[in-house]
Design a protein around this motif. Sequence first.
Motif, PDB file in Angstrom:
ATOM      1  N   LEU A  54       0.824  -1.209   0.000  1.00  8.64           N
ATOM      2  CA  LEU A  54       0.000   0.000   0.000  1.00  8.64           C
ATOM      3  C   LEU A  54       0.856   1.256   0.000  1.00  8.64           C
ATOM      4  CD1 LEU A  54      -2.790  -0.975   2.556  1.00  8.64           C
ATOM      5  CD2 LEU A  54      -2.909  -1.004   0.066  1.00  8.64           C
ATOM      6  N   THR A  57       2.810   3.254  -3.701  1.00  8.90           N
ATOM      7  CA  THR A  57       1.968   3.764  -4.786  1.00  8.90           C
ATOM      8  C   THR A  57       2.739   4.598  -5.777  1.00  8.90           C
ATOM      9  OG1 THR A  57       1.390   5.654  -3.411  1.00  8.90           O
ATOM     10  CG2 THR A  57      -0.081   3.769  -3.358  1.00  8.90           C
ATOM     11  N   THR A  68      -3.068  -2.954  -6.743  1.00  8.82           N
ATOM     12  CA  THR A  68      -2.874  -2.367  -5.419  1.00  8.82           C
ATOM     13  C   THR A  68      -4.212  -2.111  -4.743  1.00  8.82           C
ATOM     14  OG1 THR A  68      -0.901  -1.269  -6.291  1.00  8.82           O
ATOM     15  CG2 THR A  68      -1.707  -0.537  -4.158  1.00  8.82           C
ATOM     16  N   GLN A  69      -5.187  -1.659  -5.505  1.00  6.82           N
ATOM     17  CA  GLN A  69      -6.502  -1.431  -4.917  1.00  6.82           C
ATOM     18  C   GLN A  69      -7.153  -2.756  -4.513  1.00  6.82           C
ATOM     19  OE1 GLN A  69     -10.228  -0.077  -7.028  1.00  6.82           O
ATOM     20  NE2 GLN A  69      -9.689   1.830  -6.002  1.00  6.82           N
ATOM     21  N   ALA A  72      -5.835  -3.545  -1.227  1.00  6.16           N
ATOM     22  CA  ALA A  72      -6.498  -2.721  -0.215  1.00  6.16           C
ATOM     23  C   ALA A  72      -7.879  -3.268   0.133  1.00  6.16           C
ATOM     24  CB  ALA A  72      -6.601  -1.274  -0.707  1.00  6.16           C
ATOM     25  N   GLY A  76      -8.744  -4.628   3.690  1.00  3.68           N
ATOM     26  CA  GLY A  76      -9.782  -3.898   4.417  1.00  3.68           C
ATOM     27  C   GLY A  76     -10.975  -4.753   4.760  1.00  3.68           C
ATOM     28  N   TYR A 125      -8.355   1.733   5.577  1.00  8.39           N
ATOM     29  CA  TYR A 125      -8.805   0.891   4.460  1.00  8.39           C
ATOM     30  C   TYR A 125      -9.912  -0.084   4.865  1.00  8.39           C
ATOM     31  CZ  TYR A 125      -4.755   2.773   2.063  1.00  8.39           C
ATOM     32  OH  TYR A 125      -3.852   3.625   1.486  1.00  8.39           O
ATOM     33  N   VAL A 349      -5.218   4.032  -4.283  1.00 10.30           N
ATOM     34  CA  VAL A 349      -5.236   3.824  -2.833  1.00 10.30           C
ATOM     35  C   VAL A 349      -4.696   4.986  -2.013  1.00 10.30           C
ATOM     36  CG1 VAL A 349      -5.093   1.315  -3.002  1.00 10.30           C
ATOM     37  CG2 VAL A 349      -2.986   2.645  -2.877  1.00 10.30           C
TER      38      VAL A 349
END
Length: 741
Positions: A54, A57, A68-69, A72, A76, A125, A349
């Motif tokens: 995270l 980025t 990457t998202q 997350a 999360g 997140y 993110v």
Amino acid sequence: MAALDYLDFDLEVEASGTPGSYQVSVLSSPRGEASGQMTFPFNPDALENVILKLGRTRSGVRALGSPTQQVAKQFGSTLYDALFAGEVGTCFRRSLDEADAQGKGLRIRLRLNRAPQLADVPWEYLYPSSLRQFLVLSTKTPVVRYLEQPRAVPPLTVTPPLQVLVVVCSPTNLATLDVDAEVARIGHALAGLEQSGQVRVTVLPHASLADLRGTLRRLPVHVLHFIGHGGFDDHSGDGMLAFEDDHRLAHLVSGSALATIIHDQDKLRLVLLNACEGARQSPADPFGGVAQSLVAQGVPAVVAMQFEITDEAATVFSAEFYSAIADGYPIDAALAEARVAVFSDDNDVEWGTPVLYLRASDGRIFDVANQGTPSNAPHPSDQPVAASESAGARVIPVVVPPWPSGPGDGWGGGAEMGSPPAGPPPAVAPTTQLPPRDRPPSGGTPAGGPPVESPPSGPKWAIIAAVAAVLAVAVFFGWPYLFPGGVPRVTESPTPTVPVSPTPTVPTPSPTATRRTTSPLPPLRAVPPLKALRGSVTIDGRTDDWQWQLVSYANNQIAGKSDAKGDIYLMWDDEALYLLALVTDPGHYPPDASQPTQIYKGDSVLMELGPDKSRLEADDLARPTDAFYMFGLPASPGTATQRAILGPDGKRASFEIPKDASTLTAAIALTPTGYVLEAKIPWRTTGLNGIKAGVVLAGNVSVSERGPKGFGNLGVRSTNPQRVLNVRARPAYWQALELQP
């Protein structure tokens, strides 16, 4: 959107005697209390791996739905399911329903005082899978780290302007920071608010602790924004910030020491720390970090970064955050607005990077009066103006962003240049400074770079007024970061170039250059320079011979509405200037091969290049050696990159005269998300002689996008935030281009 009222959902996490097991309690909520047990779902290695992903980025894909998202979301979701299990989750869902029924938001106040070992977990997140939404990406569900203190925090009534003090520290014995770009970005972000009289920005460069104390005595500061190095001392369990001493060397100041110094500043309501590890704290002490120490000593709210944040995200964040604060939003609502703005800018993110530490029970730290003072109102200090930037704090002036572009499809001459609205340009407020600092100035260039023409201002703001009004957009600029790897290989035969003359001189502009003053021009503003590193590369479609230091980011919308953006890298040697552009473009639409002078109407990259501009005035027209160097996608697979050079026309008011482009060398590799351009511009072709380290030229780099139908230009994005269409032939508005050793 009007600011929401909030109901509070107070959630406390407390460590138990069993490692990895925690007691979770809902202390208060719209639907009562609840409790449960949480088994933390990540071991130390897994958590560190998530944090590394995270926090990287800068080198990752920045599109929505990126890998990457997805990390997350998965992180999360797992964290949410563990925290909101059983009765706690039921209470939370019912509280959401109750808040909706009352037309209010639900503020999640996360209390971690009794579980400091979880303070470095990126709780921002939290992702309920059933809602398919990150909690902090809704203004209805902000998440704050709540640090309850015995003394209540009443809101402070503030009559605009809101006073923002930017403290800049870049010690010479630590890694060099691009503080000029950072200061410019803040000025850009707040230009619209300064123009309306809502905000006033004061910059304290090369700040020592004594400088900060003196400035706080002379100036009523509401917001303190720190730019510099930060760290965490594992032995003392305290966060540190690096101020400067009298010799511009690092003076490490602990969070607790800084908190003591600013303890009696009753008007100081918010501190924003743009320093590494500003949000980190001791696993044994809930008040051991810099941010936590400041809150413990009375600062109502502190925003700190848990990861490094990119230029584009920081610019959007600052603009929206300070705007919402000036509009009277509670601090957590303003932060939620800023997060949504970063997310809306196609950012995967980074909206989760800021962390809010809060001790104001309702999040309201300001009550902002509705009336604003004129933007050119006198500064509270009536002391003499300081002699130089390095001598003391300065106030960023109000600068009206550029005129809007007129009709047209891009970069051509004539009507495509656009016409500014009728009437004279708005006035520019004068620059004022606070008194010189007590300590003697030390050597070096102010803020780590060459002098600039005027203080910086202006990002992505729309200022709309009626009747004889101005619609203007100014956009933001980026700071350097590393690109991680290579690109697909496409080879194109290079074209030989002519060696540069050994002892020429760099042409200088004439003080009596031809001018045309019939149209009003936007005010000149200082913008961050482009920088080219010394080194040679081969134009062959391979990028492993490049030095990966990002020069700029072509993301400033200057014409039309383009989705194309580009990371820009520049290098140079005695023979040529080298350009590398990593372009994100949703489609691959080449220029019209039958119109070589209109490459800008297709997917292309354009380099504007000319001699030093420092002696030019705003209305000076193009010089003979100013030119546009254009590189477009191949007309068909297997063909050469399209290339062209345009020089100024006879009136020097537009670029329409084609020049021999046979000496240009270029290669383009298509990628799934855009393309990569590698180009070589020989100095002999440019007519710019006397090339050596330290020479300053003028230039911009832009990315142009074509639509799928016809050869109409959708829009252009530039590295230069003040590059609009009606200054295309005004080199004074171009960026400086520094040839570095």
